[in-house]
Design a protein around this motif. Sequence first.
Motif, mmCIF file in Angstrom:
data_model
loop_
_atom_site.group_PDB
_atom_site.id
_atom_site.type_symbol
_atom_site.label_atom_id
_atom_site.label_comp_id
_atom_site.label_asym_id
_atom_site.label_seq_id
_atom_site.Cartn_x
_atom_site.Cartn_y
_atom_site.Cartn_z
ATOM 1 N N PHE A 86 3.916 8.352 -9.550
ATOM 2 C CA PHE A 86 3.119 8.215 -8.335
ATOM 3 C C PHE A 86 2.068 9.311 -8.362
ATOM 4 O O PHE A 86 2.371 10.460 -8.680
ATOM 5 C CB PHE A 86 3.977 8.361 -7.077
ATOM 6 N N VAL A 87 0.822 8.949 -8.015
ATOM 7 C CA VAL A 87 -0.237 9.955 -8.024
ATOM 8 C C VAL A 87 -1.287 9.639 -6.961
ATOM 9 O O VAL A 87 -1.585 8.479 -6.693
ATOM 10 C CB VAL A 87 -0.898 10.070 -9.424
ATOM 11 N N GLU A 111 0.845 -1.194 0.000
ATOM 12 C CA GLU A 111 0.000 0.000 0.000
ATOM 13 C C GLU A 111 0.880 1.243 0.000
ATOM 14 O O GLU A 111 1.629 1.485 0.941
ATOM 15 C CB GLU A 111 -0.935 0.004 1.213
ATOM 16 N N ILE A 112 0.789 1.989 -1.062
ATOM 17 C CA ILE A 112 1.610 3.183 -1.220
ATOM 18 C C ILE A 112 0.668 4.373 -1.322
ATOM 19 O O ILE A 112 -0.245 4.387 -2.139
ATOM 20 C CB ILE A 112 2.503 3.057 -2.470
ATOM 21 N N GLY A 113 0.888 5.361 -0.473
ATOM 22 C CA GLY A 113 -0.002 6.511 -0.463
ATOM 23 C C GLY A 113 0.463 7.566 0.505
ATOM 24 O O GLY A 113 1.638 7.641 0.849
ATOM 25 N N LEU A 114 -0.484 8.385 0.975
ATOM 26 C CA LEU A 114 -0.185 9.505 1.852
ATOM 27 C C LEU A 114 -0.906 9.332 3.179
ATOM 28 O O LEU A 114 -2.034 8.853 3.224
ATOM 29 C CB LEU A 114 -0.624 10.815 1.193
ATOM 30 N N CYS A 115 -0.255 9.754 4.271
ATOM 31 C CA CYS A 115 -0.822 9.626 5.614
ATOM 32 C C CYS A 115 -1.580 10.890 6.005
ATOM 33 O O CYS A 115 -1.098 11.994 5.784
ATOM 34 C CB CYS A 115 0.289 9.397 6.637
ATOM 35 N N THR A 116 -2.760 10.692 6.587
ATOM 36 C CA THR A 116 -3.525 11.810 7.142
ATOM 37 C C THR A 116 -3.594 11.619 8.654
ATOM 38 O O THR A 116 -3.196 10.577 9.176
ATOM 39 C CB THR A 116 -4.960 11.863 6.578
ATOM 40 N N ARG A 117 -4.103 12.616 9.336
ATOM 41 C CA ARG A 117 -4.247 12.488 10.789
ATOM 42 C C ARG A 117 -5.242 11.397 11.155
ATOM 43 O O ARG A 117 -5.225 10.858 12.233
ATOM 44 C CB ARG A 117 -4.684 13.825 11.373
ATOM 45 N N ARG A 118 -6.144 11.096 10.241
ATOM 46 C CA ARG A 118 -7.187 10.099 10.520
ATOM 47 C C ARG A 118 -7.023 8.809 9.743
ATOM 48 O O ARG A 118 -7.887 7.950 9.774
ATOM 49 C CB ARG A 118 -8.558 10.695 10.198
ATOM 50 N N GLY A 119 -5.955 8.666 9.009
ATOM 51 C CA GLY A 119 -5.814 7.433 8.246
ATOM 52 C C GLY A 119 -4.832 7.539 7.105
ATOM 53 O O GLY A 119 -3.782 8.132 7.224
ATOM 54 N N PHE A 120 -5.239 6.993 5.969
ATOM 55 C CA PHE A 120 -4.335 6.787 4.850
ATOM 56 C C PHE A 120 -5.096 6.999 3.549
ATOM 57 O O PHE A 120 -6.244 6.577 3.425
ATOM 58 C CB PHE A 120 -3.816 5.340 4.943
ATOM 59 N N THR A 121 -4.486 7.667 2.583
ATOM 60 C CA THR A 121 -5.069 7.832 1.256
ATOM 61 C C THR A 121 -4.237 7.030 0.268
ATOM 62 O O THR A 121 -3.052 7.309 0.079
ATOM 63 C CB THR A 121 -5.096 9.321 0.834
ATOM 64 N N GLN A 122 -4.850 6.012 -0.322
ATOM 65 C CA GLN A 122 -4.156 5.127 -1.256
ATOM 66 C C GLN A 122 -3.771 5.877 -2.524
ATOM 67 O O GLN A 122 -4.550 6.653 -3.058
ATOM 68 C CB GLN A 122 -5.067 3.944 -1.617
ATOM 69 N N GLY A 123 -2.560 5.641 -2.991
ATOM 70 C CA GLY A 123 -2.094 6.227 -4.235
ATOM 71 C C GLY A 123 -1.884 5.156 -5.282
ATOM 72 O O GLY A 123 -2.122 3.978 -5.058
#
Length: 190
Positions: free
Chosen positions: A117-118, A89-101
């Motif tokens: 990567f997008v 799982e590659i993506g961006l971290c938020t304060r409440r979880g993860f956004t998949q990229g």
Amino acid sequence: MKNLKRALALLLCLVMVLSNVPMHAHAADGAANIDMEVSTTEVNVGDTFTIVVFYDSMKVASIGAPLSYDKALVEFVSAVGCDPDFADEIGLCTRRGFTQGKISTPEEAAAIGQVGFVVAGTEEVSYTACDIYTATFRAIAPGTVTFTLSENSDGTDGFNGVAATATVTINGSSEPECDHAPTKLVPNAD
């Protein structure tokens, strides 16, 4: 006079319409949000090395981060996410979880010499500082390869341009060189 009033009315309508067109905001300081770190700056042909792509805290709606390289000198082997429990799982971290990229496969990268990567979105999200992925490359020919990491992001902290560059020098074969002449083999007399 009538034509002048029509022209002014048309111009006023045009100004009103254009003022409602959404514009992309960009960081005031023009700083990139992403960066990279190369595990080594010198390798031999056949060796592998890694590049970690990471980012600072940012508020963006979408981000594209292509990592370009000379495909005649290195090949992209794989990429893993920052969480060892969920390496695929590659993506961006938020304060409440993860956004998949979405990231390029080795086959896609090999075709154009670029790991793409997008994360696409329509609303701004606040992301916390984190590693995005670790890419593994293999040196396939001697030379000096330059990696160029670009950023194309929209939102409050948006940035468009080159975020970072790094070079890796690739020396000849990793096979040890023989320092003596070949020995002539003599058949056994027995």
